[in-house]
Design a protein around this motif. Structure first.
Motif, PDB file in Angstrom:
ATOM      1  N   UNK A 254       0.830  -1.426   0.020  1.00  0.00           N
ATOM      2  CA  UNK A 254       0.191  -0.051  -0.043  1.00  0.00           C
ATOM      3  C   UNK A 254       1.023   1.330  -0.081  1.00  0.00           C
ATOM      4  N   UNK A 255       1.997   1.356   0.798  1.00  0.00           N
ATOM      5  CA  UNK A 255       2.558   2.365   0.774  1.00  0.00           C
ATOM      6  C   UNK A 255       3.508   2.648  -0.222  1.00  0.00           C
ATOM      7  N   UNK A 256       3.955   1.382  -0.883  1.00  0.00           N
ATOM      8  CA  UNK A 256       4.693   1.604  -2.296  1.00  0.00           C
ATOM      9  C   UNK A 256       3.835   2.001  -3.337  1.00  0.00           C
ATOM     10  N   UNK A 257       2.544   1.501  -3.376  1.00  0.00           N
ATOM     11  CA  UNK A 257       1.623   2.140  -4.292  1.00  0.00           C
ATOM     12  C   UNK A 257       1.358   3.651  -4.144  1.00  0.00           C
ATOM     13  N   UNK A 258       1.476   4.160  -2.983  1.00  0.00           N
ATOM     14  CA  UNK A 258       1.217   5.526  -2.532  1.00  0.00           C
ATOM     15  C   UNK A 258       2.385   6.455  -3.133  1.00  0.00           C
ATOM     16  N   UNK A 259       3.443   5.821  -2.882  1.00  0.00           N
ATOM     17  CA  UNK A 259       4.617   6.349  -3.627  1.00  0.00           C
ATOM     18  C   UNK A 259       4.494   6.750  -5.184  1.00  0.00           C
ATOM     19  N   UNK A 260       3.955   5.681  -5.677  1.00  0.00           N
ATOM     20  CA  UNK A 260       3.752   5.701  -7.054  1.00  0.00           C
ATOM     21  C   UNK A 260       2.546   6.497  -7.672  1.00  0.00           C
ATOM     22  N   UNK A 261       1.777   6.710  -6.603  1.00  0.00           N
ATOM     23  CA  UNK A 261       0.532   7.748  -6.833  1.00  0.00           C
ATOM     24  C   UNK A 261       0.922   9.090  -6.897  1.00  0.00           C
ATOM     25  N   UNK A 262       2.059   9.416  -6.082  1.00  0.00           N
ATOM     26  CA  UNK A 262       2.372  10.806  -5.788  1.00  0.00           C
ATOM     27  C   UNK A 262       2.938  11.148  -7.475  1.00  0.00           C
TER      28      UNK A 262
ATOM     29  N   UNK B 157       8.976  18.828  -7.319  1.00  0.00           N
ATOM     30  CA  UNK B 157       8.563  17.270  -7.438  1.00  0.00           C
ATOM     31  C   UNK B 157       9.336  16.370  -6.938  1.00  0.00           C
ATOM     32  N   UNK B 158      10.535  16.716  -7.289  1.00  0.00           N
ATOM     33  CA  UNK B 158      11.875  16.020  -6.706  1.00  0.00           C
ATOM     34  C   UNK B 158      11.784  15.819  -5.442  1.00  0.00           C
ATOM     35  N   UNK B 159      11.880  16.995  -4.660  1.00  0.00           N
ATOM     36  CA  UNK B 159      11.817  17.048  -3.370  1.00  0.00           C
ATOM     37  C   UNK B 159      10.536  16.283  -2.750  1.00  0.00           C
ATOM     38  N   UNK B 160       9.374  16.359  -3.265  1.00  0.00           N
ATOM     39  CA  UNK B 160       8.151  15.955  -2.783  1.00  0.00           C
ATOM     40  C   UNK B 160       8.379  14.221  -2.730  1.00  0.00           C
ATOM     41  N   UNK B 161       8.778  13.866  -4.009  1.00  0.00           N
ATOM     42  CA  UNK B 161       8.759  12.404  -4.154  1.00  0.00           C
ATOM     43  C   UNK B 161       9.782  11.588  -3.214  1.00  0.00           C
ATOM     44  N   UNK B 162      10.890  12.591  -2.980  1.00  0.00           N
ATOM     45  CA  UNK B 162      12.012  12.017  -2.077  1.00  0.00           C
ATOM     46  C   UNK B 162      11.584  12.054  -0.458  1.00  0.00           C
ATOM     47  N   UNK B 163      10.566  13.101  -0.250  1.00  0.00           N
ATOM     48  CA  UNK B 163      10.052  13.213   1.061  1.00  0.00           C
ATOM     49  C   UNK B 163       9.281  12.108   1.218  1.00  0.00           C
ATOM     50  N   UNK B 164       8.291  11.728   0.381  1.00  0.00           N
ATOM     51  CA  UNK B 164       7.212  10.626   0.508  1.00  0.00           C
ATOM     52  C   UNK B 164       7.899   9.418   0.666  1.00  0.00           C
ATOM     53  N   UNK B 165       8.969   9.155  -0.393  1.00  0.00           N
ATOM     54  CA  UNK B 165       9.792   7.940  -0.263  1.00  0.00           C
ATOM     55  C   UNK B 165      10.125   7.632   1.165  1.00  0.00           C
ATOM     56  N   UNK B 166      10.883   8.612   1.631  1.00  0.00           N
ATOM     57  CA  UNK B 166      11.575   8.523   2.823  1.00  0.00           C
ATOM     58  C   UNK B 166      10.582   8.200   4.120  1.00  0.00           C
ATOM     59  N   UNK B 167       9.443   8.907   3.895  1.00  0.00           N
ATOM     60  CA  UNK B 167       8.379   8.723   4.899  1.00  0.00           C
ATOM     61  C   UNK B 167       7.700   7.345   4.828  1.00  0.00           C
ATOM     62  N   UNK B 168       7.651   6.901   3.612  1.00  0.00           N
ATOM     63  CA  UNK B 168       7.071   5.553   3.290  1.00  0.00           C
ATOM     64  C   UNK B 168       8.212   4.542   3.810  1.00  0.00           C
ATOM     65  N   UNK B 169       9.504   4.629   3.656  1.00  0.00           N
ATOM     66  CA  UNK B 169      10.335   3.699   3.974  1.00  0.00           C
ATOM     67  C   UNK B 169      10.268   3.784   5.700  1.00  0.00           C
ATOM     68  N   UNK B 170      10.348   4.941   6.286  1.00  0.00           N
ATOM     69  CA  UNK B 170      10.364   5.120   7.777  1.00  0.00           C
ATOM     70  C   UNK B 170       9.102   4.297   8.398  1.00  0.00           C
ATOM     71  N   UNK B 171       7.906   4.468   7.669  1.00  0.00           N
ATOM     72  CA  UNK B 171       6.759   3.756   8.448  1.00  0.00           C
ATOM     73  C   UNK B 171       6.878   2.207   7.939  1.00  0.00           C
ATOM     74  N   UNK B 172       7.413   1.921   7.043  1.00  0.00           N
ATOM     75  CA  UNK B 172       7.479   0.450   6.486  1.00  0.00           C
ATOM     76  C   UNK B 172       8.175  -0.256   7.716  1.00  0.00           C
ATOM     77  N   UNK B 173       9.479   0.361   8.075  1.00  0.00           N
ATOM     78  CA  UNK B 173      10.453  -0.037   9.021  1.00  0.00           C
ATOM     79  C   UNK B 173       9.650  -0.093  10.433  1.00  0.00           C
ATOM     80  N   UNK B 174       8.847   1.065  10.851  1.00  0.00           N
ATOM     81  CA  UNK B 174       8.336   1.044  11.997  1.00  0.00           C
ATOM     82  C   UNK B 174       7.035   0.124  12.259  1.00  0.00           C
ATOM     83  N   UNK B 175       6.587  -0.182  10.822  1.00  0.00           N
ATOM     84  CA  UNK B 175       5.280  -1.130  10.955  1.00  0.00           C
ATOM     85  C   UNK B 175       5.685  -2.588  11.119  1.00  0.00           C
ATOM     86  N   UNK B 176       6.659  -2.913  10.114  1.00  0.00           N
ATOM     87  CA  UNK B 176       6.847  -4.295   9.982  1.00  0.00           C
ATOM     88  C   UNK B 176       7.738  -5.142  10.913  1.00  0.00           C
TER      89      UNK B 176
END
Lengths: 250, 274
Positions: B210-218, B255-274
């Motif tokens: 889900x998080x990965x698809x969110x990154x793609x949806x950005x 866009x570059x900054x935004x995508x990077x922020x989201x990627x990192x946030x998603x990475x952080x969430x995945x690490x926290x949740x899994x």
């Protein structure tokens, strides 16, 4: 729980795994089932806990015929039967308490089960009581996958005891443990059966365990009962015939 | 025998894949030598050179920031609705859980036929949602709900819903059957089996998808503006059409900054949740 099994047959497409098994087990009995790989031990246990149904023959539990039961009735019967598996079959991510509580799922309404899982684990006192028996009380709020293999098997035993069954089935529960841990765990199961006068049926790979701890041994071979004897009457010749060349002696 | 059938020899796979690649290059009439010509390099470099410097005037920057927040919002809402679509359809697309499935404990030919039909139809619906690209969905929804971010949200939701539904179904079907059986053996019904036996095993992977698809949806949401479905894409479109190359660079940076922020946030969430 009294068990009466008559002329049981079960296959999974190919040749039947259980060809013809009849046996009677009385309430409070402690029985070890032994036999070579593929002799039908696991299938017999799954027939007894109603996870699968026989092709032929009948099973009576506590005086009630259980093959051919409907979905709801089968679930009701399963509540009274706890099963311990070789690979403990716990949810690794759950806290120990939630894995133990899962033993009561059959009698809990779904709303209660969800509340306990998502909001706050219920019946903590009861869980502590069974975890005390398996010496894991201090790990009650640990994540299950942080425990060792032996400790996880003790959680599985605690889950089975928490279910408070009338019949406890265990399928090679100590196969992946060292003999000393196995010894300890088997004493917990035997003690429970003796104390509560409940039926215990364990399939065992370790012959020593079977001969040392169980008053009665049922041997399966090729889906049939090979012998069914009080432990005192089991001779090395019996075992030689059962296991053939692979038998090394006890 | 079984293993040999499941894993074809590596060499065969490599040969077949190279053959497909060669045919594709021929079929598309690609001239790969262009990639290595100095002309090509020069053109690319000169294009980027023309973009510099970025337009950092306050007015445009504010406009771009507002649009990028809108893009972010579109991606979040789109993914959220996709999640709901997936949650609704997934249970029907899984054999064991669907109508008359193994978990319901019903047996017999009638329930098995019904189940096959329900599973087939659910999978078809998910496939249909997934096979239509976001951009096409966006054009359709602009006709239905008009220009603006709502069309973008719906477009992302339907396409991603189809993707997530399929991914969830695959994950849920492949959980370890051991814990599931042990829960069923206590006499639990299928809801309890699902929440105690299946979902906890599948959850980490489903969250990760889900998080990965969110990154793609950005990134998807940034494009949707091109067809008028809101967000930063509209600014891109305007700036490119009007040859405001300095603004294009600003937008690329944002866009570059935004995508990077989201990627990192998603990475952080995945690490926290899994």
């Amino acid at each position: 729980m009294d068990i009466i099994v008559n002329n049981l047959q079960k296959g999974f497409g190919g040749a039947p795994v259980i060809k013809d098994v009849s046996l009677t087990v009385k309430e409070g009995e402690r029985v070890a089932i032994i036999g070579p790989n593929g002799s039908g031990k696991t299938t017999l246990l799954r027939l007894l806990n109603l996870m699968i149904f026989p092709d032929q023959g009948s099973i009576e539990l506590a005086g009630k015929k259980v093959n051919g039961l409907g979905v709801k009735e089968a679930r009701t019967v399963r509540r009274g039967i706890a099963t311990i598996y070789q690979s403990h079959n716990l949810i690794p991510r759950f806290k120990v308490i939630n894995n133990v509580l899962a033993g009561k799922l059959g009698s809990w309404p779904t709303s209660k089960a969800l509340f306990s899982l998502l909001i706050k684990p219920l019946e903590e006192a009861g869980v502590r009581e069974v975890l005390e028996k398996t010496e894991l009380e201090d790990k009650i709020y640990w994540r299950t996958d942080r425990l060792s293999g032996g400790q996880q098997q003790r959680v599985a035993i605690a889950r089975a005891l928490f279910q408070n069954p009338n019949l406890l089935l265990a399928d090679e529960p100590f196969a992946s443990l060292d003999p000393r841990s196995g010894e300890k765990l088997i004493r917990i199961l035997l003690g429970w059966s003796q104390q509560k006068n409940k039926t215990l049926i364990v399939t065992l790979h370790h012959l020593e365990f079977a001969l040392a701890h169980f008053p009665r041994i049922i041997a399966l071979k090729n889906g049939m009962v090979f012998f069914d004897l009080p432990t005192g009457q089991v001779t090395p010749e019996h075992l030689q015939q059962l296991y053939g060349d692979s038998y090394q002696g006890v | 025998m079984d293993i040999a059938r499941k894993c074809p020899p590596v060499l065969t796979v490599i040969v077949i894949l190279s053959l497909i690649a060669a045919l594709s290059i021929r079929g598309l009439e690609l001239d790969l030598s262009l990639l290595f010509s100095t002309d090509f390099l020069k053109q690319i470099l000169s294009y980027f050179y023309d973009l510099y410097p970025p337009d950092l005037s306050g007015g445009f920057l504010r406009e771009a920031l507002v649009a990028s927040v809108e893009t972010l919002a579109i991606s979040i809402m789109g993914t959220f609705f996709a999640l709901i679509i997936a949650i609704v359809f997934t249970p029907f697309a899984i054999r064991a859980m669907s109508v008359g499935g193994g978990l319901s404990g019903e047996r017999g030919i009638k329930s098995s036929l019904l189940r096959s039909a329900v599973v087939f139809i659910s999978r078809m619906i998910l496939n249909l949602l997934r096979s239509i690209p976001e951009l096409i969905w966006a054009i359709i929804f602009i006709l239905v709900v008009g220009l603006g971010p709502f069309a973008g949200v719906l477009a992302l939701a339907l396409h991603t819903g189809g993707v997530l539904g399929k991914l969830y179904a695959d994950v849920l079907e492949n959980v370890d059957p051991g814990p599931v059986e042990s829960i069923a053996a206590t006499g639990a019904g299928r809801m309890k089996i699902f929440f105690y036996g299946i979902l906890p095993q599948a959850l980490p992977q489903c969250l990760s998808y889900t998080l990965y698809r969110w990154e793609m949806n950005i990134r998807g949401a940034a494009i949707l503006g091109f067809v008028g479905a809101g967000g930063i894409g509209l600014l891109f479109y305007k700036s490119i059409s009007l040859f405001h190359t300095d603004r294009v660079l600003t937008l690329i940076i944002i866009v570059f900054i935004m995508v990077n922020l989201v990627d990192n946030l998603s990475l952080y969430l995945r690490k926290r949740l899994l």
